[in-house]
Design a protein around this motif. Structure first.
Motif, PDB file in Angstrom:
ATOM      1  N   VAL A 114       0.843  -1.204   0.000  1.00  0.00           N
ATOM      2  CA  VAL A 114       0.000   0.000   0.000  1.00  0.00           C
ATOM      3  C   VAL A 114       0.874   1.248   0.000  1.00  0.00           C
ATOM      4  O   VAL A 114       0.584   2.230  -0.694  1.00  0.00           O
ATOM      5  CB  VAL A 114      -0.938  -0.009   1.223  1.00  0.00           C
ATOM      6  CG1 VAL A 114      -1.674   1.320   1.344  1.00  0.00           C
ATOM      7  CG2 VAL A 114      -1.940  -1.151   1.115  1.00  0.00           C
ATOM      8  N   GLY A 115       1.965   1.217   0.765  1.00  0.00           N
ATOM      9  CA  GLY A 115       2.870   2.356   0.797  1.00  0.00           C
ATOM     10  C   GLY A 115       3.471   2.648  -0.569  1.00  0.00           C
ATOM     11  O   GLY A 115       3.578   3.811  -0.978  1.00  0.00           O
ATOM     12  N   ARG A 116       3.844   1.609  -1.281  1.00  0.00           N
ATOM     13  CA  ARG A 116       4.401   1.814  -2.627  1.00  0.00           C
ATOM     14  C   ARG A 116       3.326   2.326  -3.585  1.00  0.00           C
ATOM     15  O   ARG A 116       3.598   3.192  -4.426  1.00  0.00           O
ATOM     16  CB  ARG A 116       4.981   0.504  -3.157  1.00  0.00           C
ATOM     17  CG  ARG A 116       6.132  -0.021  -2.311  1.00  0.00           C
ATOM     18  CD  ARG A 116       6.806  -1.184  -2.984  1.00  0.00           C
ATOM     19  NE  ARG A 116       7.628  -1.946  -2.045  1.00  0.00           N
ATOM     20  CZ  ARG A 116       8.782  -2.521  -2.350  1.00  0.00           C
ATOM     21  NH1 ARG A 116       9.261  -2.408  -3.567  1.00  0.00           N
ATOM     22  NH2 ARG A 116       9.459  -3.206  -1.455  1.00  0.00           N
ATOM     23  N   LEU A 117       2.120   1.785  -3.462  1.00  0.00           N
ATOM     24  CA  LEU A 117       1.043   2.193  -4.361  1.00  0.00           C
ATOM     25  C   LEU A 117       0.607   3.628  -4.096  1.00  0.00           C
ATOM     26  O   LEU A 117       0.310   4.380  -5.026  1.00  0.00           O
ATOM     27  CB  LEU A 117      -0.147   1.244  -4.200  1.00  0.00           C
ATOM     28  CG  LEU A 117      -1.351   1.479  -5.103  1.00  0.00           C
ATOM     29  CD1 LEU A 117      -0.998   1.246  -6.555  1.00  0.00           C
ATOM     30  CD2 LEU A 117      -2.509   0.573  -4.696  1.00  0.00           C
ATOM     31  N   VAL A 118       0.590   4.023  -2.837  1.00  0.00           N
ATOM     32  CA  VAL A 118       0.088   5.352  -2.483  1.00  0.00           C
ATOM     33  C   VAL A 118       1.223   6.371  -2.407  1.00  0.00           C
ATOM     34  O   VAL A 118       1.197   7.409  -3.071  1.00  0.00           O
ATOM     35  CB  VAL A 118      -0.663   5.307  -1.137  1.00  0.00           C
ATOM     36  CG1 VAL A 118      -1.095   6.703  -0.718  1.00  0.00           C
ATOM     37  CG2 VAL A 118      -1.872   4.386  -1.233  1.00  0.00           C
ATOM     38  N   GLY A 119       2.244   6.074  -1.594  1.00  0.00           N
ATOM     39  CA  GLY A 119       3.305   7.050  -1.355  1.00  0.00           C
ATOM     40  C   GLY A 119       4.348   7.116  -2.450  1.00  0.00           C
ATOM     41  O   GLY A 119       4.582   8.177  -3.047  1.00  0.00           O
ATOM     42  N   GLN A 120       4.998   5.975  -2.720  1.00  0.00           N
ATOM     43  CA  GLN A 120       6.092   5.993  -3.692  1.00  0.00           C
ATOM     44  C   GLN A 120       5.605   6.270  -5.113  1.00  0.00           C
ATOM     45  O   GLN A 120       6.302   6.904  -5.901  1.00  0.00           O
ATOM     46  CB  GLN A 120       6.866   4.683  -3.654  1.00  0.00           C
ATOM     47  CG  GLN A 120       7.959   4.644  -2.594  1.00  0.00           C
ATOM     48  CD  GLN A 120       7.432   4.327  -1.213  1.00  0.00           C
ATOM     49  OE1 GLN A 120       7.061   3.194  -0.946  1.00  0.00           O
ATOM     50  NE2 GLN A 120       7.409   5.300  -0.322  1.00  0.00           N
ATOM     51  N   ALA A 121       4.401   5.809  -5.449  1.00  0.00           N
ATOM     52  CA  ALA A 121       3.856   6.126  -6.774  1.00  0.00           C
ATOM     53  C   ALA A 121       3.616   7.630  -6.911  1.00  0.00           C
ATOM     54  O   ALA A 121       3.819   8.205  -7.983  1.00  0.00           O
ATOM     55  CB  ALA A 121       2.556   5.358  -7.011  1.00  0.00           C
ATOM     56  N   ALA A 122       3.180   8.269  -5.817  1.00  0.00           N
ATOM     57  CA  ALA A 122       2.987   9.722  -5.852  1.00  0.00           C
ATOM     58  C   ALA A 122       4.320  10.447  -6.012  1.00  0.00           C
ATOM     59  O   ALA A 122       4.416  11.441  -6.747  1.00  0.00           O
ATOM     60  CB  ALA A 122       2.277  10.183  -4.586  1.00  0.00           C
TER      61      ALA A 122
END
Length: 575
Positions: free
Chosen positions: A116-124
């Motif tokens: 979820v962190g990669r999908l939400v934070g790192q993708a942003a």
């Protein structure tokens, strides 16, 4: 492709994903850079014109350039916001599709919180790449243009500025190299903490019952010191680079002013040109302001690499063959599955399930029952061997046809959808699962599935019936299992139940067992169970022992073996 190279490639793709907004940002930013470079020259000409008693057109021009810069700031914010939003949305869709296309074992290697962190934070972060690249490139144009402008006015001034810019460039290059490692480490540790936090929240009742709240807090936050180390390292690098550039910039500015003052006394420059030179010196010394843009670029690059780590994992290849007519005959040949450490979970399984038959899969804990159920419907592919449905290898089957043919129910089902109706109709074709209209409680297919799963009476007691939001639906473990069963009944050929009746009472399980068995030949059923009665009701029992198929026969024949009877003893031997 290595992850590092994939990360840089993904970064370039993300820059292009901004589309017209990124192009517009580049055009606007270039216009702003041009106006910024022209403004000192216009001011200088205005000063010389005023001293000579000439017209004020140069002053008007300078005011016009200021208005352009104000408009550029507004348009830059607009273009950068829309471009980043578009690129981030595209990257998230791409990553989400890839995650769903992965083998389920691949996603288990990463905590859900980390994903979820990669999908939400790192993708942003990665979605800001277009803005960061454009603004970083444009940010260096005014300092470089100031060198050219000063060299045109007086070569000595251009040389002085060039030497100072060279020193600033060396300082910023070191910052980029060091900050990249610190930022990547920070994102990695943050993902680990997020994964542990989600695990803890999911098991909140267990933690409360065990009285281990403080111990769990320590476990979740165990990596906090390392996170702080990476965070402090990033800020220290930024502060150090900022301090160095802040020290060099005034010296550079003073050097240009001193040389310009001498040139004025020597008659090489006019007063207006000296004013322009001072402005150009300030503009060149402002190269240190590029640090903030470079920091954004570093974060974007680190985020792209984190996303690329998932995208480099191969997705499960999709087939394109349709299912021929058939009743759901299942055949496994030489099926092998290994754990990450190489330990065999299934070892050379050969199993034939006739069309329309019910086969119970039994065995001690760790025998490989759930893994067999997973490969039977291609939740993941076996490491060796082949699985066929009605003669077609599952690897070659069209994905839509496979999911319509095979239905799954699990011991702890995850209910997905806005309402109870959505949760049951998840696996149904769109025309059969459409939300109910007018006063009808549910579509016929959903009603039929709910009745087969003996959950229709539970739904009728809900305030909104089938339209009750899932978040407002209090369900016991058995009721949730029955909703999961209802969802699985959409299967056309093969129904796989992975201990899906473990939380049901005896009477309800008996009703559901009759529904599952159905009419002879209606569909093929593979039932993972530890209940004696469920095994006895099946046509055949596949007895797994240590990842191998130890027996395949009716329950009454296997019951003569004391080792087989021992499989059911821990569960009490009843329904």
């Amino acid at each position: 492709m290595p992850t590092f190279a994939m990360g840089d490639r993904l970064l370039r793709q993300t820059v292009r994903a901004g589309g017209g907004w990124t192009g517009g940002l580049a055009a606007v930013a270039l216009l702003g850079a041009a106006a910024e470079l022209l403004l000192p020259a216009a001011l200088g000409r205005a000063v010389d014109a005023a001293l000579a008693g000439g017209s004020g057109w140069w002053a008007v021009s300078a005011c016009g350039l200021v208005v352009v810069l104000i408009c550029v700031d507004t348009l830059t914010d607009l273009a950068s916001g829309f471009g980043a939003a578009r690129a981030t949305a595209g990257l998230r869709r791409h990553l989400l599709r890839h995650l769903f296309a992965l083998d389920v074992r691949a996603t288990r290697r990463h905590p859900v919180g980390d994903l979820v962190g990669r999908l939400v934070g790192q993708a942003a972060d990665a979605g800001q790449a277009g803005n960061a690249v454009v603004l970083a490139i444009v940010a260096v144009l005014p300092p470089l243009g100031s060198v050219v402008a000063l060299a045109i006015m007086e070569p000595v001034l251009g040389v002085t500025m060039l030497v100072g810019l060279g020193l600033l460039t060396v300082l910023m290059r070191a910052f980029v190299a060091d900050a990249s490692a610190a930022t990547a480490g920070y994102q990695r540790v943050l993902g680990s903490i997020a994964g542990r936090l989600l695990e803890s929240l999911t098991g909140a009742r267990t933690i409360a019952a065990a009285g281990t709240t403080h111990r769990e807090e320590d476990r979740v936050l165990a990596a906090l010191p390392e996170l702080g180390l990476h965070g402090r390292r990033t800020w220290e690098l930024l502060a150090r680079a900022s301090a160095r550039t802040s020290a060099v910039a005034p010296l550079l500015n003073l050097s240009v002013i001193a040389v310009g003052g001498y040139a004025l006394t020597a008659g090489w420059l006019t007063p207006g040109q000296l004013v322009a030179a001072v402005r150009y010196a300030a503009m060149g010394a402002g190269l240190g302001g590029v640090l903030a843009t470079l920091n954004h670029l570093v974060r974007s690059r680190a985020g792209a690499h984190r996303v690329a780590e998932l995208l480099t994992q191969p997705a499960t290849p999709a087939g394109d063959r349709p299912l021929p007519p058939g009743g759901g005959a299942l055949r496994l040949r030489g099926v092998c599955v290994h754990a990450d450490d190489g330990r065999p979970i299934l070892d050379g399984i050969d199993l034939d399930v006739p069309a329309g038959a019910t086969v119970a899969v039994v065995g001690a804990s760790g025998a490989g029952k759930s893994t067999l159920a997973a490969v039977a419907g291609r939740l993941h592919d076996p490491d060796g061997g082949e699985v066929r449905l009605d003669g077609v290898p599952l690897r070659d089957l069209d994905g839509v046809a496979l999911r319509r043919a095979v239905g799954y129910a699990f011991d702890r089902p995850v209910l997905i959808g806005a309402t109870v109706h959505d949760a049951i109709g998840l696996a149904l074709p769109a025309d059969s699962a459409a939300p109910p209209v007018d006063r009808s409680p549910a579509t016929p297919a959903v009603l039929r599935a709910a009745r087969m799963a003996a959950v229709a009476d539970v739904i009728d007691r809900l305030p909104g019936g089938y339209r009750t939001p899932l978040v407002d639906t209090p369900l016991s473990g058995g009721e949730a299992q029955r909703l999961g069963l209802a969802r699985a009944f959409a299967a056309e050929r093969l129904l796989i139940l992975d201990d899906a009746t473990s939380s049901l009472d005896t009477a309800t399980e008996h009703r559901i067992t009759e529904a599952v068995l159905g009419r002879a030949g209606e569909r093929t059923r593979l039932v993972v169970t530890h209940r004696t009665a469920a095994a006895a009701a099946a046509d055949l029992v596949a007895w797994l022992d240590g990842g191998r198929l130890r027996g395949l026969a009716p329950h009454r024949q296997l019951w003569a073996d004391p080792d087989y009877r021992a499989v059911f003893q821990p569960a009490g031997g009843g329904l």
